[in-house]
Every structure is written in structure tokens, then in C-alpha cells.
Design an enzyme around this catalytic site. Structure first.
Site, PDB file in Angstrom:
ATOM      1  N   HIS A  50       0.867  -1.165   0.000  1.00 30.44           N
ATOM      2  CA  HIS A  50       0.000   0.000   0.000  1.00 30.44           C
ATOM      3  C   HIS A  50       0.912   1.226   0.000  1.00 30.44           C
ATOM      4  O   HIS A  50       2.120   1.110   0.243  1.00 30.44           O
ATOM      5  CB  HIS A  50      -0.880  -0.014   1.250  1.00 30.44           C
ATOM      6  CG  HIS A  50      -2.106  -0.867   1.136  1.00 30.44           C
ATOM      7  ND1 HIS A  50      -3.126  -0.834   2.062  1.00 30.44           N
ATOM      8  CD2 HIS A  50      -2.486  -1.764   0.194  1.00 30.44           C
ATOM      9  CE1 HIS A  50      -4.083  -1.684   1.702  1.00 30.44           C
ATOM     10  NE2 HIS A  50      -3.717  -2.261   0.573  1.00 30.44           N
ATOM     11  N   GLU A  52       1.417   3.710   2.053  1.00 28.04           N
ATOM     12  CA  GLU A  52       2.143   4.004   3.290  1.00 28.04           C
ATOM     13  C   GLU A  52       3.284   3.007   3.483  1.00 28.04           C
ATOM     14  O   GLU A  52       4.375   3.366   3.949  1.00 28.04           O
ATOM     15  CB  GLU A  52       1.189   3.943   4.492  1.00 28.04           C
ATOM     16  CG  GLU A  52       0.031   4.944   4.435  1.00 28.04           C
ATOM     17  CD  GLU A  52      -1.207   4.375   3.726  1.00 28.04           C
ATOM     18  OE1 GLU A  52      -1.060   3.528   2.805  1.00 28.04           O
ATOM     19  OE2 GLU A  52      -2.320   4.782   4.099  1.00 28.04           O
ATOM     20  N   SER A  77      -7.197   7.653   4.384  1.00 33.77           N
ATOM     21  CA  SER A  77      -7.176   7.105   5.744  1.00 33.77           C
ATOM     22  C   SER A  77      -6.522   5.723   5.747  1.00 33.77           C
ATOM     23  O   SER A  77      -6.976   4.809   5.045  1.00 33.77           O
ATOM     24  CB  SER A  77      -8.619   7.011   6.256  1.00 33.77           C
ATOM     25  OG  SER A  77      -8.672   6.467   7.553  1.00 33.77           O
ATOM     26  N   CYS A  79      -5.449   1.983   6.215  1.00 41.52           N
ATOM     27  CA  CYS A  79      -6.160   0.738   6.521  1.00 41.52           C
ATOM     28  C   CYS A  79      -5.567   0.076   7.772  1.00 41.52           C
ATOM     29  O   CYS A  79      -4.606   0.579   8.364  1.00 41.52           O
ATOM     30  CB  CYS A  79      -6.051  -0.219   5.331  1.00 41.52           C
ATOM     31  SG  CYS A  79      -4.435  -1.035   5.225  1.00 41.52           S
ATOM     32  N   CYS A  82      -1.679  -0.597   7.309  1.00 42.97           N
ATOM     33  CA  CYS A  82      -0.824   0.606   7.310  1.00 42.97           C
ATOM     34  C   CYS A  82      -0.884   1.311   8.661  1.00 42.97           C
ATOM     35  O   CYS A  82       0.124   1.848   9.138  1.00 42.97           O
ATOM     36  CB  CYS A  82      -1.240   1.527   6.177  1.00 42.97           C
ATOM     37  SG  CYS A  82      -1.054   0.742   4.557  1.00 42.97           S
TER      38      CYS A  82
END
Lengths: 145, 145
Positions: A50, A52, A77, A79, A82
């Protein structure tokens, strides 16, 4: 716009241009970008990169003292995964572009002592809204639905 | 020993032989290993490839329906990041070799509906005890301390 959120948004757009999921992130330490990244599910067939995670990975091996001075920016935002990465490394502050199209475990992250700032940026919202409308199956795969 | 925990332990020992952090993991779907992995901090300079993440990454892109039938095995109690990855993908069951040398957010993971089984295997404990005694700084870096 905050220049670091702008850098995360630039990463998201890079990902979109590559045919990927348009989420971007930067890890900032002492006012400098230590790592930047974007979601790599499509580009690398990755289940773990992902945005991040990609930013954390690109920042390389750091010490707890480094993370203690860091802020993680993400266009969306974070998950569960992350958010968990931020908790593992003790990132004290997370700046989130938007949480309208998806919301991670924000209450839990705050309960663990992380400062979470939701910018609610219209460009971040629009980018994700369009992507989700165009590729709902890819999006669902990415968030485990 | 459970053959899948044995496979995770084999991965942990592979990692140790490479000079790495001896934690291993396998993702099992329908009684078959879908992905296996071990911690890659030393070997790849990775901040995100903990054993569980490496196993998930090596399993490739899967659907929610695949993960819903999976069990994640790890020689060590999953940290915040790896627990978060299991939560993201809706892995319903996690089998843990031991949680004496390190304990992740087990109560939280259970509160989110995941079945967590702690085997308390002496070989898993001994492998980590020796490693932590020999390389405490590397271990602390890996768990963000």
C-alpha cells in the site's frame, strides 16, 4: 495545500498514471521527506505495498529515534495494515488527505496515542471517488472486501 | 508439530542461516501452503517484510474469498503491522508458535473476531531467545523499540 500532502498527492497521481491505485504517501522526518511511495498492487502484483508501506519501505531501515520524530502523510485514511505499521514503529503523527471514501481504524489508532489529522482535501476525495467508480473490483481487492 | 507450523519454523531457520531475523510464516488455504516467507530486514534492507508480510506477499494477489478460507501461521506472535495485515484481509485464524519473547496486540486481534491459537512451541521460543540474546539491537530495530 500542505507541501507534504501535495507530495503524497503527486505520488497518488503517479500511481494512477501507471494504471495503479491512486493512493500516495510520504514519511517526513525533521521537515524532510525520508521516503515516498504509492500503492503497487497493479504495478508489482503486491499485496503488501500500500502507499504508506511503500513510503516506509523506501525510507529504508530506521531507528526508533528516527520514527519518533516522523509524520506519515497519506492521501487516504490508512487501513488496518498501514495503521499497524505506524503503530509498530511508533510514528507519533499521521496526516490524512481524506477519510470520506474509506476509513481505517482511526479510533483505535488514536487510542494508542497517535495524533491523527484529517485534512478532508477535495482533490484527494475526487481522485478516489473517480477511481472507485471506474474500478470497483480492484479497489475492493485492495481493501480486502 | 503441526506440519504448517513446522514449515514456518523451517522458514525461520532459513532466515537465520542468511544472517537474518529468525521468524517464519506460511499462509495456508484449503490445506495447502499458498505463500511462505521469512523476515527480510537484513537480507533486503526491508522495513516492511516481516515474516507474515513476506508470506502474504509471496502468496500474491488474492481475493477476499481466498483469504476467508486461510490460516496464517507464524513462529512468533504477530506485531501491530502483521496483525493489521491479517485484519485488512479478513484472515479468520492465526496460529502462533510462541508469544513468550514478544507479544503483539493479541487482545485487539481477538476483539476483531480473529481466532488466535498460541501453540507455545519450545523450539520457536529457543530460536528467538538465542537470537535476541545475540543481536538485541537488530531485534529492537525490527520491533520499533
Amino acid at each position: 495545500m500542505d507541501p507534504f500532502l501535495a507530495a503524497a498527492l503527486e505520488e497518488a497521481r503517479l500511481g494512477l498514471a501507471e494504471g495503479g491505485i491512486p493512493i500516495g504517501s510520504v514519511l517526513v522526518i525533521d521537515g524532510q521527506i525520508a521516503g515516498r511511495g504509492h500503492n503497487r498492487r497493479v504495478q508489482q502484483g503486491s499485496a503488501v505495498l500500500h502507499a504508506e508501506m511503500d513510503a516506509l519501505e523506501n525510507a529504508g531501515r530506521l531507528t526508533a529515534a528516527d520514527y519518533a520524530r516522523s509524520t506519515l502523510y497519506s492521501t487516504l485514511s490508512p487501513c488496518d495494515m498501514c495503521s499497524g505499521a505506524a503503530l509498530l514503529y511508533g510514528v507519533p503523527r499521521v496526516v490524512v488527505g481524506e477519510n470520506r471514501t474509506f476509513q481505517g481504524p482511526e479510533d483505535y489508532v488514536r487510542s494508542r496515542g497517535v495524533e491523527l489529522e484529517i485534512v478532508d482535501d477535495p482533490e484527494c476525495v475526487e481522485l478516489m471517488r473517480r477511481f472507485i467508480a471506474e474500478k470497483p473490483e480492484l479497489w475492493n481487492e485492495d481493501i480486502g472486501v
